[in-house]
Design a protein around this motif. Structure first.
Motif, PDB file in Angstrom:
ATOM      1  N   ASP A  91       9.065  13.024  26.805  1.00 23.74           N
ATOM      2  CA  ASP A  91       9.470  11.977  28.064  1.00 23.74           C
ATOM      3  C   ASP A  91       8.810  12.218  29.140  1.00 23.74           C
ATOM      4  OD1 ASP A  91      11.517  11.355  26.121  1.00 23.74           O
ATOM      5  OD2 ASP A  91      12.791  12.751  26.446  1.00 23.74           O
ATOM      6  N   GLU A 129       4.984   4.582  25.640  1.00 23.33           N
ATOM      7  CA  GLU A 129       6.182   3.563  26.031  1.00 23.33           C
ATOM      8  C   GLU A 129       5.988   3.789  27.912  1.00 23.33           C
ATOM      9  OE1 GLU A 129      10.822   3.557  26.277  1.00 23.33           O
ATOM     10  OE2 GLU A 129       9.976   4.062  24.271  1.00 23.33           O
ATOM     11  N   HIS A 130       6.121   2.477  28.275  1.00 25.62           N
ATOM     12  CA  HIS A 130       5.603   2.361  29.803  1.00 25.62           C
ATOM     13  C   HIS A 130       6.938   1.557  30.363  1.00 25.62           C
ATOM     14  CE1 HIS A 130       3.691  -1.263  29.936  1.00 25.62           C
ATOM     15  NE2 HIS A 130       3.434  -1.060  28.787  1.00 25.62           N
ATOM     16  N   SER A 131       7.089   1.730  31.760  1.00 25.55           N
ATOM     17  CA  SER A 131       8.091   0.748  32.188  1.00 25.55           C
ATOM     18  C   SER A 131       7.044   0.036  33.151  1.00 25.55           C
ATOM     19  CB  SER A 131       8.952   1.601  33.325  1.00 25.55           C
ATOM     20  OG  SER A 131       8.175   2.292  34.166  1.00 25.55           O
ATOM     21  N   ALA A 132       7.807  -0.994  33.594  1.00 19.82           N
ATOM     22  CA  ALA A 132       6.981  -1.930  34.334  1.00 19.82           C
ATOM     23  C   ALA A 132       6.155  -1.729  35.516  1.00 19.82           C
ATOM     24  CB  ALA A 132       7.989  -3.395  34.744  1.00 19.82           C
ATOM     25  N   ASP A 133       6.808  -0.503  36.067  1.00 23.01           N
ATOM     26  CA  ASP A 133       6.318  -0.145  37.443  1.00 23.01           C
ATOM     27  C   ASP A 133       5.453   1.295  37.427  1.00 23.01           C
ATOM     28  OD1 ASP A 133       8.736   1.341  36.830  1.00 23.01           O
ATOM     29  OD2 ASP A 133       9.328   1.460  38.948  1.00 23.01           O
ATOM     30  N   SER A 134       5.473   1.813  35.894  1.00 26.06           N
ATOM     31  CA  SER A 134       4.839   2.931  35.695  1.00 26.06           C
ATOM     32  C   SER A 134       3.171   2.808  35.836  1.00 26.06           C
ATOM     33  CB  SER A 134       5.104   3.740  34.197  1.00 26.06           C
ATOM     34  OG  SER A 134       4.651   2.755  33.215  1.00 26.06           O
ATOM     35  N   LEU A 146       6.455  -1.863  26.102  1.00 20.78           N
ATOM     36  CA  LEU A 146       6.935  -1.955  27.261  1.00 20.78           C
ATOM     37  C   LEU A 146       8.382  -1.380  27.223  1.00 20.78           C
ATOM     38  CD1 LEU A 146       7.126  -2.882  30.280  1.00 20.78           C
ATOM     39  CD2 LEU A 146       8.097  -4.857  29.531  1.00 20.78           C
ATOM     40  N   GLY A 147       9.017  -0.408  27.820  1.00 18.22           N
ATOM     41  CA  GLY A 147      10.323   0.344  27.556  1.00 18.22           C
ATOM     42  C   GLY A 147      10.828   0.506  28.984  1.00 18.22           C
ATOM     43  N   GLU A 148      11.963   1.461  28.834  1.00 22.01           N
ATOM     44  CA  GLU A 148      12.659   1.680  29.868  1.00 22.01           C
ATOM     45  C   GLU A 148      12.271   2.919  30.713  1.00 22.01           C
ATOM     46  OE1 GLU A 148      16.812   2.669  28.799  1.00 22.01           O
ATOM     47  OE2 GLU A 148      16.944   0.840  27.590  1.00 22.01           O
ATOM     48  N   ARG A 149      11.435   3.767  30.194  1.00 24.98           N
ATOM     49  CA  ARG A 149      10.844   4.766  30.796  1.00 24.98           C
ATOM     50  C   ARG A 149       9.588   5.248  30.176  1.00 24.98           C
ATOM     51  NH1 ARG A 149      14.509  10.027  29.825  1.00 24.98           N
ATOM     52  NH2 ARG A 149      12.609  10.870  31.007  1.00 24.98           N
ATOM     53  N   VAL A 150       8.874   6.180  31.025  1.00 26.22           N
ATOM     54  CA  VAL A 150       7.252   6.600  30.284  1.00 26.22           C
ATOM     55  C   VAL A 150       7.704   7.766  29.331  1.00 26.22           C
ATOM     56  CG1 VAL A 150       5.242   7.519  31.067  1.00 26.22           C
ATOM     57  CG2 VAL A 150       6.275   5.995  32.482  1.00 26.22           C
TER      58      VAL A 150
END
Length: 119
Positions: free
Chosen positions: A15, A53-58, A94-98
């Motif tokens: 995570d 998995e990454h978020s839009a701002d990661s 694209l996901g909720e978190r890195v």
């Protein structure tokens, strides 16, 4: 982190993801050593599936850098040499978190070429 072993497949979810691949490699290797210390490296062909998995701002992570770090981390722990990796699938979603999900498993089934010419 979370780990599981099912039907010869070793699965890890991390995570977090650092932009420094050497630190990420050390993190993955240490976790595999701790969680699967009784497994030991094996010979034969392996498949590795990696989902980044990454978020839009990661921060942006190169799939090839993450894949190289994972393969190097598993060498000597899951398999003896990275030349044993016969299949490598890496995907960035694209996901909720890195986070990074890794599945390593021996390849045991035979593949049939359905496109071979029938003679």
């Amino acid at each position: 982190m979370q780990a599981s072993a099912t039907e010869g497949s070793l699965n890890v979810r991390v995570d977090a993801l650092t932009s420094q691949s050497s630190k990420f490699k050390d993190l993955i290797a240490a976790y595999f050593r701790i969680e699967f210390k009784r497994v030991g490296p094996k010979y034969g062909a392996f498949e590795i599936v990696i989902e980044i998995e990454h978020s839009a701002d990661s921060p942006v992570h190169d799939v090839d850098a993450v894949a190289r770090a994972v393969v190097e981390a598993l060498t000597g722990i899951v398999f003896h040499d990275d030349s044993q990796v016969q299949r490598l699938h890496v995907e960035k979603v694209l996901g909720e978190r890195v986070r990074v999900k890794v599945r390593a498993r021996p390849i045991t089934e035979m593949r049939v070429d359905v496109h071979a010419d029938a003679a």
